[in-house]
Design a protein around this motif. Structure first.
Motif, PDB file in Angstrom:
ATOM      1  N   PHE A  14      14.194  46.461-114.120  1.00 15.66           N
ATOM      2  CA  PHE A  14      14.975  47.544-113.531  1.00 15.66           C
ATOM      3  C   PHE A  14      16.463  47.252-113.696  1.00 15.66           C
ATOM      4  O   PHE A  14      16.911  46.141-113.407  1.00 15.66           O
ATOM      5  CB  PHE A  14      14.689  47.676-112.028  1.00 15.66           C
ATOM      6  CG  PHE A  14      13.250  47.943-111.701  1.00 15.66           C
ATOM      7  CD1 PHE A  14      12.708  49.215-111.827  1.00 15.66           C
ATOM      8  CD2 PHE A  14      12.428  46.920-111.252  1.00 15.66           C
ATOM      9  CE1 PHE A  14      11.379  49.457-111.512  1.00 15.66           C
ATOM     10  CE2 PHE A  14      11.100  47.150-110.936  1.00 15.66           C
ATOM     11  CZ  PHE A  14      10.576  48.426-111.066  1.00 15.66           C
ATOM     12  N   PRO A  15      17.242  48.260-114.108  1.00 14.58           N
ATOM     13  CA  PRO A  15      18.684  48.056-114.111  1.00 14.58           C
ATOM     14  C   PRO A  15      19.184  47.983-112.665  1.00 14.58           C
ATOM     15  O   PRO A  15      18.587  48.585-111.763  1.00 14.58           O
ATOM     16  CB  PRO A  15      19.226  49.291-114.826  1.00 14.58           C
ATOM     17  CG  PRO A  15      18.124  50.281-114.849  1.00 14.58           C
ATOM     18  CD  PRO A  15      16.843  49.560-114.613  1.00 14.58           C
ATOM     19  N   TYR A  16      20.248  47.258-112.461  1.00 11.23           N
ATOM     20  CA  TYR A  16      20.831  47.090-111.123  1.00 11.23           C
ATOM     21  C   TYR A  16      21.091  48.446-110.465  1.00 11.23           C
ATOM     22  O   TYR A  16      20.903  48.602-109.262  1.00 11.23           O
ATOM     23  CB  TYR A  16      22.117  46.277-111.246  1.00 11.23           C
ATOM     24  CG  TYR A  16      22.774  45.957-109.932  1.00 11.23           C
ATOM     25  CD1 TYR A  16      22.351  44.864-109.181  1.00 11.23           C
ATOM     26  CD2 TYR A  16      23.817  46.737-109.439  1.00 11.23           C
ATOM     27  CE1 TYR A  16      22.948  44.550-107.973  1.00 11.23           C
ATOM     28  CE2 TYR A  16      24.419  46.435-108.230  1.00 11.23           C
ATOM     29  CZ  TYR A  16      23.982  45.346-107.500  1.00 11.23           C
ATOM     30  OH  TYR A  16      24.572  45.048-106.305  1.00 11.23           O
ATOM     31  N   THR A  53      21.155  51.442-123.733  1.00 13.46           N
ATOM     32  CA  THR A  53      22.400  52.208-123.652  1.00 13.46           C
ATOM     33  C   THR A  53      22.334  53.203-122.502  1.00 13.46           C
ATOM     34  O   THR A  53      23.358  53.584-121.952  1.00 13.46           O
ATOM     35  CB  THR A  53      22.675  52.952-124.975  1.00 13.46           C
ATOM     36  OG1 THR A  53      21.542  53.750-125.294  1.00 13.46           O
ATOM     37  CG2 THR A  53      22.938  51.955-126.100  1.00 13.46           C
ATOM     38  N   THR A  54      21.122  53.616-122.135  1.00 18.03           N
ATOM     39  CA  THR A  54      20.898  54.454-120.966  1.00 18.03           C
ATOM     40  C   THR A  54      19.954  53.694-120.046  1.00 18.03           C
ATOM     41  O   THR A  54      18.838  53.377-120.453  1.00 18.03           O
ATOM     42  CB  THR A  54      20.254  55.802-121.362  1.00 18.03           C
ATOM     43  OG1 THR A  54      21.093  56.447-122.318  1.00 18.03           O
ATOM     44  CG2 THR A  54      20.060  56.683-120.149  1.00 18.03           C
ATOM     45  N   PRO A  55      20.402  53.381-118.818  1.00 18.03           N
ATOM     46  CA  PRO A  55      19.552  52.579-117.926  1.00 18.03           C
ATOM     47  C   PRO A  55      18.209  53.247-117.642  1.00 18.03           C
ATOM     48  O   PRO A  55      18.136  54.442-117.397  1.00 18.03           O
ATOM     49  CB  PRO A  55      20.373  52.478-116.636  1.00 18.03           C
ATOM     50  CG  PRO A  55      21.767  52.805-117.029  1.00 18.03           C
ATOM     51  CD  PRO A  55      21.672  53.734-118.195  1.00 18.03           C
ATOM     52  N   GLY A  56      17.153  52.456-117.706  1.00 14.27           N
ATOM     53  CA  GLY A  56      15.813  52.941-117.410  1.00 14.27           C
ATOM     54  C   GLY A  56      14.883  51.789-117.092  1.00 14.27           C
ATOM     55  O   GLY A  56      15.221  50.629-117.291  1.00 14.27           O
ATOM     56  N   ILE A  57      13.726  52.121-116.579  1.00 11.66           N
ATOM     57  CA  ILE A  57      12.715  51.125-116.235  1.00 11.66           C
ATOM     58  C   ILE A  57      12.064  50.619-117.520  1.00 11.66           C
ATOM     59  O   ILE A  57      11.778  51.388-118.424  1.00 11.66           O
ATOM     60  CB  ILE A  57      11.650  51.734-115.302  1.00 11.66           C
ATOM     61  CG1 ILE A  57      12.290  52.178-113.982  1.00 11.66           C
ATOM     62  CG2 ILE A  57      10.520  50.750-115.047  1.00 11.66           C
ATOM     63  CD1 ILE A  57      11.365  52.999-113.102  1.00 11.66           C
TER      64      ILE A  57
END
Length: 175
Positions: A156-158, A108-112
């Motif tokens: 990784f998120p875009y 829900t929150t982009p992170g590695i």
């Protein structure tokens, strides 16, 4: 989603990984030939025949630069999903790569997202020491415990690709 595989002087394990990953239908596969030379061209041509995109460095520039080359390509031509990086030597199993994708998709929150190896058997003292020190430093600076800071299995998120390409360094050849 895209799977990014930096590769230097690969063997048949790279092709086996590609074939196994294709059964999961996770997305496109981008391979960066990091200056492996003409003796390895057949492996990369076969990967292209399997449907992979192969980007080629004329000389070995190191894993960091190979990753940046892949990130730049994905930003320009790839889908806007997440990117999972895996090594070409067969050390990362297809189902583990799939699990990294699943975690990326569920965020829900982009992170590695980091894969983690369990160190057992004969591990060189230098490697064990290096991982222990970097784990401690990472934990102290981020407040997050990570078991394996040296893993090549990372998601990784875009939205992080621009930032990743701005990290200083030229990707020294340490292989």
């Amino acid at each position: 989603m895209t799977i990014l595989i930096p590769s230097y002087e690969p063997d048949v394990r790279l092709l086996n990984l590609v074939l196994q990953l294709q059964t999961f239908k996770l997305g496109s596969i981008v391979i960066v030939d990091d200056g492996s030379g003409p003796g390895y061209r057949g492996i990369f041509e076969t990967a292209e025949a399997y449907g992979c995109t192969v980007l080629t460095h004329p000389v070995n520039l190191g894993k960091g630069r190979a990753l940046k080359t892949g990130f730049e390509y994905i930003k320009e031509f790839g889908p806007q999903g997440g990117v999972v990086c895996a090594d070409s030597d067969g050390q990362h199993l297809p189902h583990d790569i799939k699990r990294i994708f699943e975690v990326l998709l569920a965020q829900t929150t982009p992170g590695i997202v980091l894969g983690s190896r369990r160190f057992s058997g004969k591990i060189p003292a230098r490697s064990r020491f290096g991982n222990t020190v970097t784990r401690a430093v990472f934990s102290l600076t981020t407040g997050t415990k990570v078991y394996d800071t040296q893993t090549g299995l990372r998601g990784f998120p875009y939205s992080m690709l621009d930032w990743l390409n701005q990290i200083p360094g030229i990707g020294l050849n340490t292989r």
